[in-house]
Design an enzyme around this catalytic site. Sequence first.
Site, PDB file in Angstrom:
ATOM      1  N   SER A 129      62.197  40.930  22.562  1.00 39.76           N
ATOM      2  CA  SER A 129      62.012  39.781  21.668  1.00 39.76           C
ATOM      3  C   SER A 129      62.395  40.176  20.251  1.00 39.76           C
ATOM      4  O   SER A 129      62.271  41.354  19.870  1.00 39.76           O
ATOM      5  CB  SER A 129      60.533  39.396  21.706  1.00 39.76           C
ATOM      6  OG  SER A 129      60.198  38.580  20.614  1.00 39.76           O
ATOM      7  N   TYR A 153      51.120  42.276  20.980  1.00 36.76           N
ATOM      8  CA  TYR A 153      52.204  41.774  21.843  1.00 36.76           C
ATOM      9  C   TYR A 153      53.535  42.417  21.438  1.00 36.76           C
ATOM     10  O   TYR A 153      54.271  42.962  22.277  1.00 36.76           O
ATOM     11  CB  TYR A 153      52.292  40.245  21.736  1.00 36.76           C
ATOM     12  CG  TYR A 153      53.596  39.680  22.225  1.00 36.76           C
ATOM     13  CD1 TYR A 153      53.884  39.631  23.588  1.00 36.76           C
ATOM     14  CD2 TYR A 153      54.569  39.217  21.330  1.00 36.76           C
ATOM     15  CE1 TYR A 153      55.100  39.123  24.037  1.00 36.76           C
ATOM     16  CE2 TYR A 153      55.782  38.713  21.769  1.00 36.76           C
ATOM     17  CZ  TYR A 153      56.034  38.669  23.124  1.00 36.76           C
ATOM     18  OH  TYR A 153      57.242  38.185  23.567  1.00 36.76           O
ATOM     19  N   LYS A 157      56.279  45.287  23.366  1.00 34.68           N
ATOM     20  CA  LYS A 157      57.741  45.188  23.542  1.00 34.68           C
ATOM     21  C   LYS A 157      58.419  46.458  23.005  1.00 34.68           C
ATOM     22  O   LYS A 157      59.336  46.997  23.633  1.00 34.68           O
ATOM     23  CB  LYS A 157      58.284  43.951  22.822  1.00 34.68           C
ATOM     24  CG  LYS A 157      57.842  42.626  23.442  1.00 34.68           C
ATOM     25  CD  LYS A 157      58.462  42.396  24.813  1.00 34.68           C
ATOM     26  CE  LYS A 157      57.977  41.121  25.477  1.00 34.68           C
ATOM     27  NZ  LYS A 157      58.357  41.009  26.887  1.00 34.68           N
TER      28      LYS A 157
HETATM   29  C1  UD1 Z   1      56.776  33.323  17.683  1.00 28.20           C
HETATM   30  C2  UD1 Z   1      56.038  34.599  17.975  1.00 28.20           C
HETATM   31  C3  UD1 Z   1      56.994  35.690  18.317  1.00 28.20           C
HETATM   32  C4  UD1 Z   1      57.960  35.264  19.428  1.00 28.20           C
HETATM   33  C5  UD1 Z   1      58.671  33.996  18.977  1.00 28.20           C
HETATM   34  C6  UD1 Z   1      59.678  33.501  19.969  1.00 28.20           C
HETATM   35  C7  UD1 Z   1      54.014  34.417  16.590  1.00 28.20           C
HETATM   36  C8  UD1 Z   1      53.305  34.916  15.383  1.00 28.20           C
HETATM   37  N1  UD1 Z   1      55.235  34.956  16.833  1.00 28.20           N
HETATM   38  O1  UD1 Z   1      57.434  33.466  16.453  1.00 28.20           O
HETATM   39  O2  UD1 Z   1      56.289  36.833  18.715  1.00 28.20           O
HETATM   40  O3  UD1 Z   1      58.877  36.281  19.661  1.00 28.20           O
HETATM   41  O4  UD1 Z   1      57.703  33.009  18.732  1.00 28.20           O
HETATM   42  O5  UD1 Z   1      59.177  32.598  20.886  1.00 28.20           O
HETATM   43  O6  UD1 Z   1      53.510  33.597  17.341  1.00 28.20           O
HETATM   44  N2  UD1 Z   1      55.292  26.068  13.341  1.00 28.20           N
HETATM   45  C9  UD1 Z   1      54.697  24.968  12.751  1.00 28.20           C
HETATM   46  N3  UD1 Z   1      53.693  24.341  13.430  1.00 28.20           N
HETATM   47  C10 UD1 Z   1      53.275  24.738  14.676  1.00 28.20           C
HETATM   48  C11 UD1 Z   1      53.896  25.857  15.283  1.00 28.20           C
HETATM   49  C12 UD1 Z   1      54.914  26.501  14.574  1.00 28.20           C
HETATM   50  O7  UD1 Z   1      55.044  24.577  11.631  1.00 28.20           O
HETATM   51  O8  UD1 Z   1      52.360  24.124  15.225  1.00 28.20           O
HETATM   52  C13 UD1 Z   1      56.376  26.753  12.621  1.00 28.20           C
HETATM   53  C14 UD1 Z   1      56.058  28.218  12.314  1.00 28.20           C
HETATM   54  O9  UD1 Z   1      55.416  28.326  11.083  1.00 28.20           O
HETATM   55  C15 UD1 Z   1      57.461  28.817  12.304  1.00 28.20           C
HETATM   56  C16 UD1 Z   1      58.257  27.967  13.296  1.00 28.20           C
HETATM   57  O10 UD1 Z   1      57.505  26.763  13.464  1.00 28.20           O
HETATM   58  O11 UD1 Z   1      58.034  28.663  11.058  1.00 28.20           O
HETATM   59  C17 UD1 Z   1      58.418  28.624  14.642  1.00 28.20           C
HETATM   60  O12 UD1 Z   1      57.146  29.040  15.092  1.00 28.20           O
HETATM   61  P1  UD1 Z   1      56.898  29.685  16.526  1.00 28.20           P
HETATM   62  O13 UD1 Z   1      57.459  28.788  17.570  1.00 28.20           O
HETATM   63  O14 UD1 Z   1      55.456  30.042  16.606  1.00 28.20           O
HETATM   64  O15 UD1 Z   1      57.839  30.958  16.540  1.00 28.20           O
HETATM   65  P2  UD1 Z   1      57.879  32.247  15.581  1.00 28.20           P
HETATM   66  O16 UD1 Z   1      56.945  32.142  14.451  1.00 28.20           O
HETATM   67  O17 UD1 Z   1      59.307  32.453  15.226  1.00 28.20           O
END
Ligand code: UD1
Length: 350
Positions: A129, A153, A157
């Site tokens: 990842s 997690y 990896k």
């Molecule tokens: C997450 C994981 C990471 C994983 C990656 C790929 C965490 C801290 N990290 O990262 O280990 O490799 O997914 O699947 O969980 N967001 C919102 N509202 C929400 C959910 C997310 O605004 O309810 C935003 C987050 O702030 C971020 C973006 O959407 O900016 C993507 O979030 P998310 O899908 O959780 O992925 P990652 O943070 O990139």
Amino acid sequence: MAKNVLVTGGAGFIGSHTSLALLEHGYNVTVIDNLENSKEEAFYRMKELAGDRKDALTFIKGDLRDFATLDKIFAETKFTAVVHFAARKYVNESVEDPLRYYDHNVCGTVNLARAMQKHGVKKLVFSSSCTVYGNPQRVPIDESHPLCAVSPYGRTKIINEDIFRDLHASDKEWRIVLLRYFNPVGAHPSGRIGEDQVKLNNLMPWVQAVALGHRPELAVYGTDYATEDGTCVRDYIHVMDLAEGHVGAVRKTEETEGLGTVAYNLGTGKGTTVLQMVHGFEAASGLKVKTKLVGRRPGDAEAVWAATDTAERELGWKAKLTVKDMCEDQWRWASNNPDGYDTAATAAAR
Ligand code: UD1
């Protein structure tokens, strides 16, 4: 004669799409999955989508931490390669219960590698990842970016990647590809398989849940980042593109003598903001996704996207699908399966 590939965690989101892609490319696929975070229904749907290749797909319910099961599987079938997905994947859960993560993700992997070594199967594609890069020091992130765990997690990896590097150092016959995915989204264009909503965690499952009316609104974490619209940027990649990347990686292990342990980013090389994804999903579904703008989520990086040239050059692979495709395919899956694989119709049919 068709070659056999073992896919661990092959009933899960990326595993199911990859298994289908391998079948389409002529491989026979054996899936091992403990069904803790996936459903056997995924396997029935994969069979349905496999068409005349359906008899080349086998399912075994089993856990990698059980060496005897692995030993038996490898004794019964001669595999050309293993694609290893099986793992737990929730960052929050890993913070609350790290031992569970080390047990499943690390002990499971060590057992798998032992069984492979015992049976002389030394070609492996590992599901890593972009979380291994931690909070990025530079973007786009290339494969030489330093590795840094920001959660248990993520550490599992990195540990697994290290285990594979050590394994190859001890025995040069191993050929190992580490695939570092950016943000996998979307679903099979048929709408029959996709990401089952076991736990709401990542952005797109949340967006989907709000569109379906399962949740009242989406919390947008942070609107004051130095990005186009103030929300975080990520490299979202369609799961169908990811699946093809795995086929390229299996081929790489087959074709490249002295491959060693190599890492490739699987991303699109393009960044998209949270609000752009939300708007894409609204356009695809024709529905309004209610948002609430809230503060930053601790630990979030402002912008993350991949350098993809190494994968393109060395795997002969490039992501082709757009954010529009990702949103349309994800909505087809979501609207046809609002409760994931657990629909009443599914229960009645089996
Ligand atoms: C997450 C994981 C990471 C994983 C990656 C790929 C965490 C801290 N990290 O990262 O280990 O490799 O997914 O699947 O969980 N967001 C919102 N509202 C929400 C959910 C997310 O605004 O309810 C935003 C987050 O702030 C971020 C973006 O959407 O900016 C993507 O979030 P998310 O899908 O959780 O992925 P990652 O943070 O990139």
